[in-house]
Write a protein that holds these residues in place. Structure first.
Motif, PDB file in Angstrom:
ATOM      1  N   VAL A  33       0.804  -1.170   0.081  1.00 45.93           N
ATOM      2  CA  VAL A  33      -0.177   0.176   0.110  1.00 45.93           C
ATOM      3  C   VAL A  33       0.669   1.119   0.042  1.00 45.93           C
ATOM      4  O   VAL A  33       1.999   1.464   0.920  1.00 45.93           O
ATOM      5  N   THR A  34       0.569   2.121  -0.900  1.00 39.74           N
ATOM      6  CA  THR A  34       1.189   3.393  -0.923  1.00 39.74           C
ATOM      7  C   THR A  34       0.598   4.416  -0.122  1.00 39.74           C
ATOM      8  O   THR A  34      -0.889   4.520  -0.197  1.00 39.74           O
ATOM      9  N   HIS A  35       0.886   4.950   0.978  1.00 37.51           N
ATOM     10  CA  HIS A  35       0.309   5.880   1.988  1.00 37.51           C
ATOM     11  C   HIS A  35      -0.494   6.971   1.082  1.00 37.51           C
ATOM     12  O   HIS A  35      -0.264   7.404   0.110  1.00 37.51           O
TER      13      HIS A  35
ATOM     14  N   ARG B 194       2.982   9.491   8.348  1.00 33.36           N
ATOM     15  CA  ARG B 194       1.833   9.453   7.098  1.00 33.36           C
ATOM     16  C   ARG B 194       1.689   7.944   6.860  1.00 33.36           C
ATOM     17  O   ARG B 194       0.560   7.553   6.379  1.00 33.36           O
ATOM     18  N   ALA B 195       2.554   7.185   6.880  1.00 30.71           N
ATOM     19  CA  ALA B 195       2.436   5.688   6.506  1.00 30.71           C
ATOM     20  C   ALA B 195       1.920   4.862   7.784  1.00 30.71           C
ATOM     21  O   ALA B 195       0.853   4.344   7.709  1.00 30.71           O
ATOM     22  N   GLU B 196       2.340   5.353   9.037  1.00 32.40           N
ATOM     23  CA  GLU B 196       1.834   4.739  10.175  1.00 32.40           C
ATOM     24  C   GLU B 196       0.374   5.015  10.478  1.00 32.40           C
ATOM     25  O   GLU B 196      -0.406   4.116  10.716  1.00 32.40           O
ATOM     26  N   GLN B 197      -0.123   6.370  10.162  1.00 34.24           N
ATOM     27  CA  GLN B 197      -1.459   6.603  10.271  1.00 34.24           C
ATOM     28  C   GLN B 197      -2.201   5.635   9.307  1.00 34.24           C
ATOM     29  O   GLN B 197      -3.262   5.113   9.985  1.00 34.24           O
ATOM     30  N   ALA B 198      -1.942   5.647   8.254  1.00 34.24           N
ATOM     31  CA  ALA B 198      -2.721   4.738   7.235  1.00 34.24           C
ATOM     32  C   ALA B 198      -2.618   3.430   7.840  1.00 34.24           C
ATOM     33  O   ALA B 198      -3.721   2.492   7.779  1.00 34.24           O
ATOM     34  N   ALA B 199      -1.521   2.930   8.213  1.00 30.40           N
ATOM     35  CA  ALA B 199      -1.520   1.574   8.703  1.00 30.40           C
ATOM     36  C   ALA B 199      -2.347   1.220   9.871  1.00 30.40           C
ATOM     37  O   ALA B 199      -2.996   0.217  10.164  1.00 30.40           O
ATOM     38  N   LEU B 200      -2.609   2.191  10.896  1.00 27.50           N
ATOM     39  CA  LEU B 200      -3.298   2.107  12.083  1.00 27.50           C
ATOM     40  C   LEU B 200      -4.899   2.071  11.581  1.00 27.50           C
ATOM     41  O   LEU B 200      -5.493   1.187  12.320  1.00 27.50           O
ATOM     42  N   VAL B 201      -5.271   2.592  10.738  1.00 29.82           N
ATOM     43  CA  VAL B 201      -6.626   2.582  10.242  1.00 29.82           C
ATOM     44  C   VAL B 201      -6.774   1.087   9.681  1.00 29.82           C
ATOM     45  O   VAL B 201      -7.755   0.569   9.795  1.00 29.82           O
ATOM     46  N   ILE B 202      -5.779   0.678   8.883  1.00 35.61           N
ATOM     47  CA  ILE B 202      -5.991  -0.673   8.266  1.00 35.61           C
ATOM     48  C   ILE B 202      -5.979  -1.690   9.357  1.00 35.61           C
ATOM     49  O   ILE B 202      -6.906  -2.583   9.294  1.00 35.61           O
ATOM     50  N   GLY B 203      -5.207  -1.527  10.356  1.00 37.80           N
ATOM     51  CA  GLY B 203      -5.118  -2.503  11.397  1.00 37.80           C
ATOM     52  C   GLY B 203      -6.404  -2.566  12.317  1.00 37.80           C
ATOM     53  O   GLY B 203      -6.720  -3.865  12.700  1.00 37.80           O
ATOM     54  N   GLU B 204      -6.965  -1.433  12.444  1.00 34.91           N
ATOM     55  CA  GLU B 204      -8.026  -1.484  13.374  1.00 34.91           C
ATOM     56  C   GLU B 204      -9.171  -2.198  12.723  1.00 34.91           C
ATOM     57  O   GLU B 204      -9.825  -3.024  13.510  1.00 34.91           O
TER      58      GLU B 204
END
Length: 225
Positions: free
Chosen positions: A18-20, A73-83
């Motif tokens: 995934v690209t942020h 910017r990547a971590e924020q996207a990953a947290l949304v996905i992970g949730e």
């Protein structure tokens, strides 16, 4: 994912890269690299769309691993996905965008005035771009290769990597085990917020680029770099 081919049951391993989505440096016209910009409100909405698209592709009870660049910017996207997928991201600085050294966080025009493009022929991967502190493409490639290599050593059917647009080339090339020295001219484009799907079967062990830079889950518009 399980496929049945000619009477054989074939398990398919899938890596989603995934690209942020859109971050503030996109809209502010600033150089990204290791500049730690957050997602915009539009980027956060796109992260939710990415998560929903991945949820639709990955079975509910499947075991999933999630990795991310440690830039916010990547971590924020990953947290949304992970949730949504009920998994915590593992942060890895090797999945960061290419470092642009002193140019990071400055206007794009500052970089354009100083950037030395690679030659049309000759050494391109180790080319000095003229910006103090910037990584060469060779250094960038080696760290992304190392990160993807470690991820692939984990025995999981579904893995997700959240990274940056510049890293896509080396994530895909690492997946197909292309030698770094062969990548002087190779570049794969994947827009912000896109999903690149990579598959490997457990029969032939062929590795397929099933989908590159898919943005069908996103609305119109969005960042361009």
């Amino acid at each position: 994912m399980i496929r049945v081919t000619g009477g054989e049951t074939v398990s398919v391993r899938t890596l989603y890269v995934v690209t942020h989505p859109e971050s503030t440096h996109h809209v502010d016209g600033l150089v990204g690299g290791w500049f730690d910009s957050p997602l915009t409100p539009a980027g956060l909405r796109d992260a939710a769309s990415i998560a929903a698209a991945l949820r639709a592709r990955i079975p509910e009870r499947a075991e999933v691993e999630l990795y991310s660049s440690d830039l916010q910017r990547a971590e924020q996207a990953a947290l949304v996905i992970g949730e949504l997928l009920h998994v915590r991201p593992v942060l890895d600085p090797r999945l960061r965008e290419k470092s642009y050294g002193e140019a990071e966080g400055r206007p794009q025009e500052w970089l354009r005035q100083r950037f030395v493009p690679p030659p049309a022929a000759g050494e391109r991967m180790r080319h000095d771009e003229g910006v103090p502190g910037a990584e060469t493409m060779a250094v960038f490639a080696r760290r992304v290769y190392a990160a993807i290599g470690d991820i692939l050593r984990q025995d999981r059917e579904h893995q997700i990597v959240v990274t940056h647009g510049g890293a896509i080339t080396f994530a895909v090339a690492s997946w197909t085990e292309l030698p770094i020295e062969s990548l002087g001219y190779a570049r794969f484009h994947a827009a912000p917020g896109s999903i690149t799907e990579l598959r490997e079967d457990d029969y032939f062990h062929n590795r397929q680029v099933f989908g590159l830079g898919d943005t069908r889950h996103l609305g119109s518009g969005g960042a361009t770099s």
